[in-house]
Design an enzyme around this catalytic site. Sequence first.
Site, PDB file in Angstrom:
ATOM      1  CB  CYS A  10      13.697 -34.708  -0.040  1.00 59.05           C
ATOM      2  SG  CYS A  10      14.297 -35.175   1.595  1.00 59.05           S
ATOM      3  CB  CYS A  24      19.560 -30.077   3.365  1.00 54.48           C
ATOM      4  SG  CYS A  24      18.716 -30.817   1.949  1.00 54.48           S
ATOM      5  CB  CYS A  60       7.566 -34.588  -0.150  1.00 55.39           C
ATOM      6  SG  CYS A  60       6.389 -35.955  -0.101  1.00 55.39           S
ATOM      7  CG  ASN A  66      -0.283   0.597   2.433  1.00 54.76           C
ATOM      8  OD1 ASN A  66      -0.356   1.798   2.678  1.00 54.76           O
ATOM      9  ND2 ASN A  66       0.385  -0.240   3.227  1.00 54.76           N
ATOM     10  CB  CYS A 114       5.370 -37.483  -7.436  1.00 57.17           C
ATOM     11  SG  CYS A 114       6.270 -36.659  -6.101  1.00 57.17           S
ATOM     12  CB  CYS A 145       4.212   5.146   7.925  1.00 62.91           C
ATOM     13  SG  CYS A 145       2.967   4.963   6.688  1.00 62.91           S
ATOM     14  CB  CYS A 196      11.929 -36.411  -2.749  1.00 62.58           C
ATOM     15  SG  CYS A 196      11.628 -38.120  -3.227  1.00 62.58           S
ATOM     16  CB  CYS A 223      20.770 -38.139   3.900  1.00 65.28           C
ATOM     17  SG  CYS A 223      19.581 -36.916   4.470  1.00 65.28           S
TER      18      CYS A 223
HETATM   19  C1  LIG Z   1      -3.517  -0.070   3.666  1.00 60.99           C
HETATM   20  C2  LIG Z   1      -2.692  -0.029   4.903  1.00 60.99           C
HETATM   21  C3  LIG Z   1      -2.614   1.136   5.653  1.00 60.99           C
HETATM   22  C4  LIG Z   1      -1.840   1.158   6.816  1.00 60.99           C
HETATM   23  N1  LIG Z   1      -1.832   2.305   7.563  1.00 60.99           N
HETATM   24  C5  LIG Z   1      -1.135   2.338   8.731  1.00 60.99           C
HETATM   25  C6  LIG Z   1      -1.188   3.467   9.580  1.00 60.99           C
HETATM   26  O1  LIG Z   1      -1.879   4.444   9.319  1.00 60.99           O
HETATM   27  N2  LIG Z   1      -0.449   3.434  10.719  1.00 60.99           N
HETATM   28  C7  LIG Z   1       0.313   2.354  11.072  1.00 60.99           C
HETATM   29  O2  LIG Z   1       0.962   2.376  12.130  1.00 60.99           O
HETATM   30  N3  LIG Z   1       0.365   1.262  10.281  1.00 60.99           N
HETATM   31  C8  LIG Z   1      -0.343   1.219   9.138  1.00 60.99           C
HETATM   32  N4  LIG Z   1      -0.342   0.079   8.376  1.00 60.99           N
HETATM   33  C9  LIG Z   1       0.493  -1.068   8.792  1.00 60.99           C
HETATM   34  C10 LIG Z   1      -0.300  -2.067   9.636  1.00 60.99           C
HETATM   35  O3  LIG Z   1      -0.772  -1.494  10.831  1.00 60.99           O
HETATM   36  C11 LIG Z   1       0.568  -3.293   9.987  1.00 60.99           C
HETATM   37  O4  LIG Z   1       1.679  -2.876  10.739  1.00 60.99           O
HETATM   38  C12 LIG Z   1       1.069  -4.033   8.751  1.00 60.99           C
HETATM   39  O5  LIG Z   1       0.082  -4.046   7.761  1.00 60.99           O
HETATM   40  C13 LIG Z   1       1.484  -5.471   9.080  1.00 60.99           C
HETATM   41  O6  LIG Z   1       0.406  -6.254   9.506  1.00 60.99           O
HETATM   42  P1  LIG Z   1      -0.383  -7.288   8.523  1.00 60.99           P
HETATM   43  O7  LIG Z   1       0.634  -8.161   7.888  1.00 60.99           O
HETATM   44  O8  LIG Z   1      -1.347  -7.998   9.437  1.00 60.99           O
HETATM   45  O9  LIG Z   1      -1.086  -6.444   7.515  1.00 60.99           O
HETATM   46  C14 LIG Z   1      -1.114   0.024   7.216  1.00 60.99           C
HETATM   47  C15 LIG Z   1      -1.208  -1.146   6.461  1.00 60.99           C
HETATM   48  C16 LIG Z   1      -1.987  -1.189   5.327  1.00 60.99           C
HETATM   49  C17 LIG Z   1      -2.098  -2.457   4.542  1.00 60.99           C
HETATM   50  S1  SF4 Z   2       8.605 -39.175  -1.076  1.00 59.75           S
HETATM   51 FE1  SF4 Z   2       7.213 -37.542  -1.671  1.00 59.75          FE
HETATM   52  S2  SF4 Z   2       8.323 -36.391  -3.241  1.00 59.75           S
HETATM   53 FE2  SF4 Z   2       9.372 -38.346  -3.017  1.00 59.75          FE
HETATM   54  S3  SF4 Z   2       8.453 -39.597  -4.594  1.00 59.75           S
HETATM   55 FE3  SF4 Z   2       7.330 -40.004  -2.708  1.00 59.75          FE
HETATM   56  S4  SF4 Z   2       5.622 -38.599  -2.773  1.00 59.75           S
HETATM   57 FE4  SF4 Z   2       7.056 -37.878  -4.310  1.00 59.75          FE
HETATM   58  S1  SF4 Z   3      17.322 -33.471  -0.156  1.00 64.07           S
HETATM   59 FE1  SF4 Z   3      16.638 -34.958   1.387  1.00 64.07          FE
HETATM   60  S2  SF4 Z   3      17.792 -36.802   0.957  1.00 64.07           S
HETATM   61 FE2  SF4 Z   3      18.818 -35.163  -0.130  1.00 64.07          FE
HETATM   62  S3  SF4 Z   3      20.366 -34.416   1.312  1.00 64.07           S
HETATM   63 FE3  SF4 Z   3      18.575 -33.167   1.645  1.00 64.07          FE
HETATM   64  S4  SF4 Z   3      17.479 -34.213   3.304  1.00 64.07           S
HETATM   65 FE4  SF4 Z   3      18.948 -35.695   2.478  1.00 64.07          FE
END
Ligand SMILES: Cc1cc2nc3c(=O)[nH]c(=O)nc-3n(C[C@H](O)[C@H](O)[C@H](O)COP(=O)(O)O)c2cc1C
Ligand code: SF4
Ligand code: SF4
Length: 419
Positions: free
Chosen positions: A385, A382, A389, A73, A345, A135, A348, A379
């Site tokens: 996979c 990480c 999945c 916004n 599928c 803001c 992974c 493995c």
């Molecule tokens: C359209 C819009 C207007 C906003 N106006 C204000 C404002 O006047 N004052 C303020 O502190 N924050 C304002 N915000 C920020 C929100 O209060 C909030 O911090 C931010 O949107 C994150 O929360 P959310 O992810 O739940 O939207 C605004 C946000 C949006 C989307």
């Molecule tokens: S483990 Fe999950 S991602 Fe891998 S083949 Fe089976 S269903 Fe597909």
């Molecule tokens: S992708 Fe899955 S199988 Fe491959 S290294 Fe990472 S955790 Fe191990």
Amino acid sequence: MADLISNLAGITSPNPFWLASAPPTNSGYQVQRAFEAGWGGAVWKTLGEPIMNSTSRFAALHFNGKRVAGFNNIELISDRPLDVNLREIADTKKRFPNHAIVASLMVEPKQEKWHEIVKRVEAVGVDGLELNFGCPHGMAERGMGSASGQVPALVEQQTAWVKEVATTPVIVKLTPNITDITATAEAAAQGGADAISLINTINSLAGVDIDTWQTIPNVDGLGTHGGYCGPAVKPIALHMLGDCARHPNVDIPISGIGGIATWQDAVQFLLMGASNVQVCTAAMHHGFRIVEDLLDGLSAYLEEKGLASVQDLVGQSVHRYSEWGNLNLNHQVVARINQDVCINCNKCHISCEDTAHQCIGRYTDENGAPYLKVDEDECVGCNLCSIVCPVEGAIAMVPKPNGLPPMSWNERQAAIAND
Ligand SMILES: Cc1cc2nc3c(=O)[nH]c(=O)nc-3n(C[C@H](O)[C@H](O)[C@H](O)COP(=O)(O)O)c2cc1C
Ligand code: SF4
Ligand code: SF4
């Protein structure tokens, strides 16, 4: 039934769900309807000197079939006259004495401006003040909002000016558009803030129209950076919350904001140190009635966990959020495929083969049926996979004991230094 009453620096509300300062809290009509729907508190749309808004001021990121994964916004603070807002705040407070009404404020960084507006809003009975140092657009070009909020000295100074005259709790709302949010959180605490709230919106450009080459949104052919929020920002907000919650010099309560759309999101913010939560985008997307699900879900969760009050959740995960250097590098997990639910599928296999460690093999059993198996010796655990999945439960990340004692990087370095 568990007690949902929340307390943020002395501001109590029937439950921890507040509407954030934004379009949903623009008027008495809206805030009163929100309270009737079940919201526990509201931070009024930011009040300050008269401003003008542009039309075409919102945009959204729809991702992979999901609408409003992120919201953008370029709206400024309230464009309604201050005395009208003050009348409606007084009327709303009279009708809902037990709900929290917090006035969000933004004025020029001048002592007399802060004193004047604080006295005017406190005279109509608000329960607290939230200083909008967050803001990122429009007002920032005039030295307010995040332009103030990015400079710790300005945050501290302006908070101190407000504290000189405030009689209600002062919350400082922080901008995420800064390298280290704990610097401004600390400055707010230093200035005497009773609480902080975070996050406000993140600098962003929602998109560029590839047919017209115009920015999205654009105002008569010209775009500008806006503030990003909604589900996409939740991990960023949660990290900043955790950083502030575990910082030794930020020893004040926190109101959690940023991408909260479900009761599960709210629980995560409470666990990571928020005393209550504020919601904007989810209410704009789905309406005030989402609070019913938030309340039902939180109540059932507390019951299931055997907790008497929402306060019992606050901060319970903070000590589990640490520096990388403290992680146990001898801890080992590996991927294991559940052949009973795997649908073969191959996703992974492709991910691991192309972009991880080439340890998911494709085999054929004695009946000629294909199956996949992880080479657990190769493995590295990480998680990739299991992330790609598509079948719930088909890949589990399981501990693989290696007999080694816990050892972090920091411990390793200390041991080397002592050798
Ligand atoms: C359209 C819009 C207007 C906003 N106006 C204000 C404002 O006047 N004052 C303020 O502190 N924050 C304002 N915000 C920020 C929100 O209060 C909030 O911090 C931010 O949107 C994150 O929360 P959310 O992810 O739940 O939207 C605004 C946000 C949006 C989307
Ligand atoms: S483990 Fe999950 S991602 Fe891998 S083949 Fe089976 S269903 Fe597909
Ligand atoms: S992708 Fe899955 S199988 Fe491959 S290294 Fe990472 S955790 Fe191990």
